[in-house]
Design a protein around this motif. Structure first.
Motif, PDB file in Angstrom:
ATOM      1  N   ILE A  51       0.974  -1.198  -0.069  1.00  0.00           N
ATOM      2  CA  ILE A  51      -0.081   0.104   0.084  1.00  0.00           C
ATOM      3  C   ILE A  51       0.649   1.412   0.003  1.00  0.00           C
ATOM      4  CG2 ILE A  51      -1.616   1.462   1.322  1.00  0.00           C
ATOM      5  CD1 ILE A  51      -2.996  -1.124   0.110  1.00  0.00           C
ATOM      6  N   ILE A  52       2.050   1.101   0.806  1.00  0.00           N
ATOM      7  CA  ILE A  52       3.189   2.312   0.769  1.00  0.00           C
ATOM      8  C   ILE A  52       3.777   2.571  -0.707  1.00  0.00           C
ATOM      9  CG2 ILE A  52       5.086   3.210   1.817  1.00  0.00           C
ATOM     10  CD1 ILE A  52       4.652   1.647   4.358  1.00  0.00           C
ATOM     11  N   ASP A  53       4.053   1.487  -1.224  1.00  0.00           N
ATOM     12  CA  ASP A  53       4.503   1.332  -2.575  1.00  0.00           C
ATOM     13  C   ASP A  53       3.451   1.998  -3.441  1.00  0.00           C
ATOM     14  OD1 ASP A  53       6.915   0.424  -1.635  1.00  0.00           O
ATOM     15  OD2 ASP A  53       6.523  -1.600  -2.190  1.00  0.00           O
ATOM     16  N   TRP A  54       2.214   1.542  -3.666  1.00  0.00           N
ATOM     17  CA  TRP A  54       1.117   2.109  -4.499  1.00  0.00           C
ATOM     18  C   TRP A  54       1.058   3.492  -4.380  1.00  0.00           C
ATOM     19  CZ3 TRP A  54      -3.032  -2.147  -4.059  1.00  0.00           C
ATOM     20  CH2 TRP A  54      -2.607  -3.308  -4.653  1.00  0.00           C
ATOM     21  N   THR A  55       0.868   3.877  -2.954  1.00  0.00           N
ATOM     22  CA  THR A  55       0.693   5.387  -2.721  1.00  0.00           C
ATOM     23  C   THR A  55       1.715   6.376  -3.181  1.00  0.00           C
ATOM     24  OG1 THR A  55      -0.353   4.662  -0.708  1.00  0.00           O
ATOM     25  CG2 THR A  55       0.559   7.033  -0.889  1.00  0.00           C
ATOM     26  N   GLN A  56       2.971   5.760  -3.339  1.00  0.00           N
ATOM     27  CA  GLN A  56       3.960   6.484  -3.887  1.00  0.00           C
ATOM     28  C   GLN A  56       3.953   6.664  -5.407  1.00  0.00           C
ATOM     29  OE1 GLN A  56       7.513   4.706  -2.344  1.00  0.00           O
ATOM     30  NE2 GLN A  56       7.534   5.899  -0.233  1.00  0.00           N
ATOM     31  N   GLN A  57       3.730   5.383  -6.135  1.00  0.00           N
ATOM     32  CA  GLN A  57       3.528   5.474  -7.623  1.00  0.00           C
ATOM     33  C   GLN A  57       2.507   6.323  -8.114  1.00  0.00           C
ATOM     34  OE1 GLN A  57       3.926   0.850  -7.451  1.00  0.00           O
ATOM     35  NE2 GLN A  57       4.084   1.514  -9.634  1.00  0.00           N
ATOM     36  N   ILE A  58       1.307   6.213  -7.125  1.00  0.00           N
ATOM     37  CA  ILE A  58       0.140   7.168  -7.497  1.00  0.00           C
ATOM     38  C   ILE A  58       0.102   8.456  -7.601  1.00  0.00           C
ATOM     39  CG2 ILE A  58      -2.480   7.064  -7.167  1.00  0.00           C
ATOM     40  CD1 ILE A  58      -2.278   4.423  -6.693  1.00  0.00           C
ATOM     41  N   ARG A  59       0.789   8.801  -6.387  1.00  0.00           N
ATOM     42  CA  ARG A  59       1.007  10.135  -6.045  1.00  0.00           C
ATOM     43  C   ARG A  59       1.914  11.013  -7.076  1.00  0.00           C
ATOM     44  NH1 ARG A  59      -2.819  12.199  -3.097  1.00  0.00           N
ATOM     45  NH2 ARG A  59      -3.143  11.047  -1.087  1.00  0.00           N
ATOM     46  N   GLN A  60       2.844  10.290  -7.628  1.00  0.00           N
ATOM     47  CA  GLN A  60       3.837  10.684  -8.688  1.00  0.00           C
ATOM     48  C   GLN A  60       2.604  11.266  -9.953  1.00  0.00           C
ATOM     49  OE1 GLN A  60       6.630   7.972  -9.672  1.00  0.00           O
ATOM     50  NE2 GLN A  60       7.769   8.421  -7.642  1.00  0.00           N
ATOM     51  N   VAL A  61       1.901  10.436 -10.324  1.00  0.00           N
ATOM     52  CA  VAL A  61       0.948  10.588 -11.305  1.00  0.00           C
ATOM     53  C   VAL A  61      -0.021  11.521 -10.995  1.00  0.00           C
ATOM     54  CG1 VAL A  61      -0.905   9.604 -12.890  1.00  0.00           C
ATOM     55  CG2 VAL A  61       0.957   8.015 -12.218  1.00  0.00           C
ATOM     56  N   LEU A  62      -0.553  11.685  -9.924  1.00  0.00           N
ATOM     57  CA  LEU A  62      -1.606  12.743  -9.548  1.00  0.00           C
ATOM     58  C   LEU A  62      -1.027  14.251  -9.454  1.00  0.00           C
ATOM     59  CD1 LEU A  62      -3.384  11.006  -6.345  1.00  0.00           C
ATOM     60  CD2 LEU A  62      -4.067  10.726  -8.900  1.00  0.00           C
ATOM     61  N   ASN A  63       0.548  14.322  -9.111  1.00  0.00           N
ATOM     62  CA  ASN A  63       1.024  15.291  -9.246  1.00  0.00           C
ATOM     63  C   ASN A  63       1.634  15.926 -10.399  1.00  0.00           C
ATOM     64  OD1 ASN A  63       0.440  15.456  -6.371  1.00  0.00           O
ATOM     65  ND2 ASN A  63       2.560  14.690  -5.726  1.00  0.00           N
ATOM     66  N   THR A  64       1.417  15.208 -11.499  1.00  0.00           N
ATOM     67  CA  THR A  64       2.071  15.546 -12.871  1.00  0.00           C
ATOM     68  C   THR A  64       1.555  16.892 -13.203  1.00  0.00           C
ATOM     69  OG1 THR A  64       0.573  14.150 -13.911  1.00  0.00           O
ATOM     70  CG2 THR A  64       2.920  13.315 -13.750  1.00  0.00           C
ATOM     71  N   ASP A  65       2.109  17.703 -13.958  1.00  0.00           N
ATOM     72  CA  ASP A  65       1.428  18.979 -14.279  1.00  0.00           C
ATOM     73  C   ASP A  65       1.796  19.201 -15.831  1.00  0.00           C
ATOM     74  OD1 ASP A  65       0.603  21.778 -14.441  1.00  0.00           O
ATOM     75  OD2 ASP A  65       1.389  22.221 -12.645  1.00  0.00           O
ATOM     76  N   SER A  66       0.728  19.859 -16.486  1.00  0.00           N
ATOM     77  CA  SER A  66       1.041  19.994 -17.746  1.00  0.00           C
ATOM     78  C   SER A  66       1.768  21.258 -18.051  1.00  0.00           C
ATOM     79  CB  SER A  66      -0.479  20.097 -18.571  1.00  0.00           C
ATOM     80  OG  SER A  66      -0.953  21.363 -17.979  1.00  0.00           O
ATOM     81  N   SER A  67       1.976  22.274 -17.179  1.00  0.00           N
ATOM     82  CA  SER A  67       2.751  23.274 -17.288  1.00  0.00           C
ATOM     83  C   SER A  67       4.215  23.150 -17.264  1.00  0.00           C
ATOM     84  CB  SER A  67       2.154  24.357 -16.238  1.00  0.00           C
ATOM     85  OG  SER A  67       2.598  24.165 -14.862  1.00  0.00           O
ATOM     86  N   LYS A  68       4.526  21.971 -16.652  1.00  0.00           N
ATOM     87  CA  LYS A  68       6.146  21.796 -16.681  1.00  0.00           C
ATOM     88  C   LYS A  68       6.901  22.039 -17.931  1.00  0.00           C
ATOM     89  CE  LYS A  68       5.997  18.707 -12.689  1.00  0.00           C
ATOM     90  NZ  LYS A  68       6.279  17.517 -11.950  1.00  0.00           N
ATOM     91  N   PRO A  69       6.489  21.566 -19.009  1.00  0.00           N
ATOM     92  CA  PRO A  69       7.284  21.796 -19.912  1.00  0.00           C
ATOM     93  C   PRO A  69       7.559  23.290 -20.434  1.00  0.00           C
ATOM     94  CG  PRO A  69       5.920  19.984 -20.621  1.00  0.00           C
ATOM     95  CD  PRO A  69       5.508  20.364 -19.374  1.00  0.00           C
ATOM     96  N   LEU A  70       6.436  24.261 -20.191  1.00  0.00           N
ATOM     97  CA  LEU A  70       6.319  25.568 -20.544  1.00  0.00           C
ATOM     98  C   LEU A  70       7.189  26.243 -19.346  1.00  0.00           C
ATOM     99  CD1 LEU A  70       5.231  28.215 -21.998  1.00  0.00           C
ATOM    100  CD2 LEU A  70       3.288  27.999 -20.463  1.00  0.00           C
ATOM    101  N   LEU A  71       7.265  25.783 -18.085  1.00  0.00           N
ATOM    102  CA  LEU A  71       7.949  26.575 -16.996  1.00  0.00           C
ATOM    103  C   LEU A  71       9.487  26.194 -17.268  1.00  0.00           C
ATOM    104  CD1 LEU A  71       5.819  25.717 -13.873  1.00  0.00           C
ATOM    105  CD2 LEU A  71       5.816  27.888 -15.220  1.00  0.00           C
ATOM    106  N   ALA A  72       9.614  25.343 -17.831  1.00  0.00           N
ATOM    107  CA  ALA A  72      11.034  24.627 -17.997  1.00  0.00           C
ATOM    108  C   ALA A  72      11.717  25.263 -19.340  1.00  0.00           C
ATOM    109  CB  ALA A  72      11.462  22.979 -18.105  1.00  0.00           C
ATOM    110  N   GLU A  73      10.754  26.295 -20.050  1.00  0.00           N
ATOM    111  CA  GLU A  73      11.251  26.845 -21.067  1.00  0.00           C
ATOM    112  C   GLU A  73      11.415  25.886 -22.502  1.00  0.00           C
ATOM    113  OE1 GLU A  73      14.324  29.871 -20.274  1.00  0.00           O
ATOM    114  OE2 GLU A  73      12.988  30.996 -19.151  1.00  0.00           O
ATOM    115  N   LEU A  74      10.791  24.855 -22.500  1.00  0.00           N
ATOM    116  CA  LEU A  74      10.988  23.989 -23.768  1.00  0.00           C
ATOM    117  C   LEU A  74      10.181  24.461 -24.772  1.00  0.00           C
ATOM    118  CD1 LEU A  74      10.821  20.447 -21.696  1.00  0.00           C
ATOM    119  CD2 LEU A  74      12.815  21.882 -22.547  1.00  0.00           C
TER     120      LEU A  74
END
Length: 245
Positions: free
Chosen positions: A108-131
């Protein structure tokens, strides 16, 4: 043997020959699942070992299986949730089996870490990284995130997972609340992602038309495209939140 001198007479015996798949990670997963795991899961193959060593080796083999499964899924854009050993074919989980309950709590701990990574993805990251991402990057992001969240949601609703969570609830484990929280957050994020992905699809054709047009032809394409943008802003209750976009 690195000390053996290779000659035309011994070359066939000095080397081991085999085929390497064009997708080596999937081949590795097959080797682990079909060869390594069955061999090590069979107690008769290490019945002369001390139990501590035997259990430790088996635990590490299952860890390798889980890691290969997770990495293989990531290469395909999927978040795969590995199952703890001992739960694959059980119709009911014995709540008195503390070793198994502990394994479920750990996963359950491992799943929580995996899923949180997906939930926290943000579409603005490429823009903020000036890509300098183009509009298609935004559309692809939400399409892939929606697909991955749907995959996670289906895994969390698997009957084996329900048996696991029933067992955690039966022993009043604190990890049952952790599972409920991550499941609730997954559903909320999936609802948001589906809404955004559905509305943004309406812009696909407009972006394609503009990309395939000459610069001096783009002016006539701007007005209908901006009308669609306005409709998305009005109707998508998630994408229109300016504080997040």
């Amino acid at each position: 043997d690195p000390k053996v001198k290779i000659t035309k007479d011994n070359v066939k015996n000095a080397f081991l020959f085999g085929d390497l798949s064009l997708i080596p990670l999937e081949q590795l997963q097959s080797v682990v699942m079909d060869i390594l795991l069955p061999v090590m899961d069979n107690d008769r193959n290490h019945d002369q070992w001390p139990k501590v060593i035997s259990d430790d080796v088996v635990r590490h083999v299952h860890g390798v299986k889980s890691n290969v499964q997770v990495v293989n899924g990531l290469t395909k854009g999927k978040t795969l949730l590995p199952m703890p050993p001992g739960t694959e074919s059980l119709d009911e989980i014995n709540t008195n089996n503390r070793h198994l309950i502990h394994a479920i709590e750990g996963i359950i701990i491992d799943w929580t870490q995996q899923i949180r990574q997906v939930l926290n993805t943000d579409s603005s990251k490429p823009l903020l990284a000036e890509l300098n991402p183009n509009p298609f990057v935004e559309l692809k992001f939400w399409e892939e995130k929606t697909r991955n969240l749907e995959n996670i949601y289906d895994q969390l609703r698997d009957k084996r997972v329900r048996r696991m969570t029933d067992a955690l609830r039966g022993v009043d484990s604190s990890y049952y609340a952790a599972f409920k929280a991550i499941f609730r957050d997954t559903v909320a994020c999936l609802t948001e992602s589906r809404d955004i992905n559905l509305h943004l699809k309406a812009l696909q054709r407009h972006f394609e038309d503009m990309e395939g047009s000459e610069f001096n032809e783009c002016k006539r394409l701007m007005e209908p495209m901006m009308k669609v943008v306005s409709l998305i802003w009005v109707n998508s209750k998630y994408y229109r939140r300016s504080e997040e976009r």
